[in-house]
Design a protein around this motif. Sequence first.
Motif, PDB file in Angstrom:
ATOM      1  N   GLU A   1       0.862  -1.138  -0.087  1.00 54.31           N
ATOM      2  CA  GLU A   1      -0.178  -0.066  -0.083  1.00 54.31           C
ATOM      3  C   GLU A   1       0.898   1.220   0.082  1.00 54.31           C
ATOM      4  N   ALA A   2       1.936   1.221   0.816  1.00 51.86           N
ATOM      5  CA  ALA A   2       2.921   2.463   0.684  1.00 51.86           C
ATOM      6  C   ALA A   2       3.502   2.646  -0.600  1.00 51.86           C
ATOM      7  N   ALA A   3       3.931   1.607  -1.183  1.00 51.56           N
ATOM      8  CA  ALA A   3       4.649   1.494  -2.395  1.00 51.56           C
ATOM      9  C   ALA A   3       3.473   2.246  -3.528  1.00 51.56           C
ATOM     10  N   LEU A   4       2.300   1.686  -3.393  1.00 52.94           N
ATOM     11  CA  LEU A   4       1.077   2.355  -4.413  1.00 52.94           C
ATOM     12  C   LEU A   4       1.014   3.820  -4.028  1.00 52.94           C
ATOM     13  N   ALA A   5       1.167   4.109  -2.822  1.00 54.30           N
ATOM     14  CA  ALA A   5       0.857   5.470  -2.698  1.00 54.30           C
ATOM     15  C   ALA A   5       2.054   6.563  -3.247  1.00 54.30           C
ATOM     16  N   LEU A   6       3.227   5.845  -2.911  1.00 58.43           N
ATOM     17  CA  LEU A   6       4.542   6.545  -3.694  1.00 58.43           C
ATOM     18  C   LEU A   6       4.145   6.685  -5.059  1.00 58.43           C
ATOM     19  N   VAL A   7       3.898   5.825  -6.113  1.00 57.18           N
ATOM     20  CA  VAL A   7       3.414   5.581  -7.366  1.00 57.18           C
ATOM     21  C   VAL A   7       2.292   6.560  -7.609  1.00 57.18           C
ATOM     22  N   THR A   8       1.269   6.520  -6.931  1.00 58.99           N
ATOM     23  CA  THR A   8       0.153   7.501  -7.052  1.00 58.99           C
ATOM     24  C   THR A   8       0.406   8.892  -6.703  1.00 58.99           C
ATOM     25  N   ALA A   9       1.234   9.140  -5.909  1.00 58.41           N
ATOM     26  CA  ALA A   9       2.106  10.571  -5.682  1.00 58.41           C
ATOM     27  C   ALA A   9       2.993  11.083  -6.908  1.00 58.41           C
TER      28      ALA A   9
ATOM     29  N   GLY B   1       8.548   8.260  -9.776  1.00 56.43           N
ATOM     30  CA  GLY B   1       9.048   7.663 -11.011  1.00 56.43           C
ATOM     31  C   GLY B   1      10.056   6.710 -10.544  1.00 56.43           C
ATOM     32  N   PHE B   2      10.013   5.451 -11.170  1.00 57.75           N
ATOM     33  CA  PHE B   2      10.623   4.151 -10.909  1.00 57.75           C
ATOM     34  C   PHE B   2      10.971   3.344 -12.106  1.00 57.75           C
ATOM     35  N   ASP B   3      12.010   2.374 -12.105  1.00 54.78           N
ATOM     36  CA  ASP B   3      12.009   1.895 -13.449  1.00 54.78           C
ATOM     37  C   ASP B   3      11.867   0.204 -13.157  1.00 54.78           C
ATOM     38  N   ILE B   4      11.966  -0.216 -11.990  1.00 56.01           N
ATOM     39  CA  ILE B   4      11.803  -1.544 -11.631  1.00 56.01           C
ATOM     40  C   ILE B   4      11.220  -1.685 -10.224  1.00 56.01           C
ATOM     41  N   LEU B   5      10.408  -2.836 -10.266  1.00 58.30           N
ATOM     42  CA  LEU B   5       9.476  -3.144  -9.006  1.00 58.30           C
ATOM     43  C   LEU B   5      10.170  -4.179  -8.346  1.00 58.30           C
ATOM     44  N   LEU B   6      10.624  -4.075  -6.884  1.00 57.31           N
ATOM     45  CA  LEU B   6      11.077  -5.312  -6.208  1.00 57.31           C
ATOM     46  C   LEU B   6      10.616  -5.469  -5.027  1.00 57.31           C
ATOM     47  N   THR B   7       9.665  -6.482  -5.018  1.00 61.88           N
ATOM     48  CA  THR B   7       8.591  -6.585  -3.846  1.00 61.88           C
ATOM     49  C   THR B   7       8.724  -7.906  -3.323  1.00 61.88           C
ATOM     50  N   ASP B   8       8.466  -7.971  -1.956  1.00 62.90           N
ATOM     51  CA  ASP B   8       8.223  -9.232  -1.196  1.00 62.90           C
ATOM     52  C   ASP B   8       6.684  -9.697  -1.518  1.00 62.90           C
ATOM     53  N   LEU B   9       6.581 -10.774  -1.260  1.00 62.17           N
ATOM     54  CA  LEU B   9       5.015 -11.422  -1.738  1.00 62.17           C
ATOM     55  C   LEU B   9       4.174 -11.090  -0.504  1.00 62.17           C
ATOM     56  N   ARG B  10       4.832 -11.776   0.833  1.00 57.65           N
ATOM     57  CA  ARG B  10       3.846 -11.681   1.841  1.00 57.65           C
ATOM     58  C   ARG B  10       3.858 -10.332   2.718  1.00 57.65           C
TER      59      ARG B  10
ATOM     60  N   ARG C   1      -1.835  -4.499  -9.761  1.00 59.94           N
ATOM     61  CA  ARG C   1      -2.113  -2.957  -9.884  1.00 59.94           C
ATOM     62  C   ARG C   1      -1.143  -2.285 -10.739  1.00 59.94           C
ATOM     63  N   LEU C   2       0.126  -2.435 -10.368  1.00 59.81           N
ATOM     64  CA  LEU C   2       1.153  -1.708 -11.135  1.00 59.81           C
ATOM     65  C   LEU C   2       1.299  -2.111 -12.696  1.00 59.81           C
ATOM     66  N   ARG C   3       1.153  -3.298 -12.770  1.00 57.15           N
ATOM     67  CA  ARG C   3       1.225  -3.862 -14.371  1.00 57.15           C
ATOM     68  C   ARG C   3      -0.092  -3.499 -14.997  1.00 57.15           C
ATOM     69  N   ALA C   4      -1.040  -3.327 -14.194  1.00 52.09           N
ATOM     70  CA  ALA C   4      -2.617  -2.570 -15.075  1.00 52.09           C
ATOM     71  C   ALA C   4      -1.967  -1.262 -15.477  1.00 52.09           C
ATOM     72  N   ARG C   5      -1.328  -0.535 -14.816  1.00 53.84           N
ATOM     73  CA  ARG C   5      -0.746   0.747 -15.394  1.00 53.84           C
ATOM     74  C   ARG C   5       0.334   0.612 -16.531  1.00 53.84           C
TER      75      ARG C   5
ATOM     76  N   PRO D   1       1.588  -6.943   4.971  1.00 49.98           N
ATOM     77  CA  PRO D   1       0.335  -6.516   5.389  1.00 49.98           C
ATOM     78  C   PRO D   1      -0.301  -5.614   4.520  1.00 49.98           C
ATOM     79  N   ARG D   2      -1.748  -5.171   4.584  1.00 45.06           N
ATOM     80  CA  ARG D   2      -2.168  -4.371   4.078  1.00 45.06           C
ATOM     81  C   ARG D   2      -2.559  -4.458   2.751  1.00 45.06           C
ATOM     82  N   LEU D   3      -1.319  -4.696   1.676  1.00 43.15           N
ATOM     83  CA  LEU D   3      -1.530  -4.852   0.301  1.00 43.15           C
ATOM     84  C   LEU D   3      -0.213  -5.660   0.054  1.00 43.15           C
ATOM     85  N   ASP D   4      -0.439  -7.091  -0.543  1.00 38.62           N
ATOM     86  CA  ASP D   4       0.600  -7.956  -0.633  1.00 38.62           C
ATOM     87  C   ASP D   4       1.408  -7.679  -1.901  1.00 38.62           C
ATOM     88  N   GLY D   5       2.395  -8.514  -2.405  1.00 35.81           N
ATOM     89  CA  GLY D   5       3.144  -8.456  -3.551  1.00 35.81           C
ATOM     90  C   GLY D   5       2.299  -8.775  -4.801  1.00 35.81           C
TER      91      GLY D   5
END
Length: 126
Positions: free
Chosen positions: A39-47, A50-59, A71-75, A61-65
């Motif tokens: 969720e915090a990552a999505l908030a950064l993008v919404t704000a 800019g970024f080139d690559i997503l590095l994410t954990d899967l598990r 959501r990011l690949r939809a964009r 809280p709030r919004l998993d990987g």
Amino acid sequence: MIASPLRVLMAEDEVLAAEVLEEGLTDAGFQVLPAHDGEAALALVTAGAGFDILLTDLRMPRLDGRELIARLRARRPDLPVVVMTGYPPGADSASLHDGSGPFELLTKPIELDRLVDTLRMVAGLI
């Protein structure tokens, strides 16, 4: 002309792991935008971050990987994604790769050199 560093949006909920990864990736020449969960990552993008690559954990809280990737690949269907997880999804891992962009899944613990090489690979640099 010097190329600008690759910008990595990193979603990792384990504070110590996130700090170690951010320091190591910064030392390796990346610009890291840390987020404590999806969720915090999505908030950064919404704000407008800019970024080139997503590095994410899967598990996380709030919004998993998995949902963050969707959501990011939809964009940005071509978004390069590296997933790092201590709990590999097994046969279901194919469902994580739902876009046309490069995708890699790494199992924790991950050696920094391997992570750096993987990020550069999905970015098309090696």
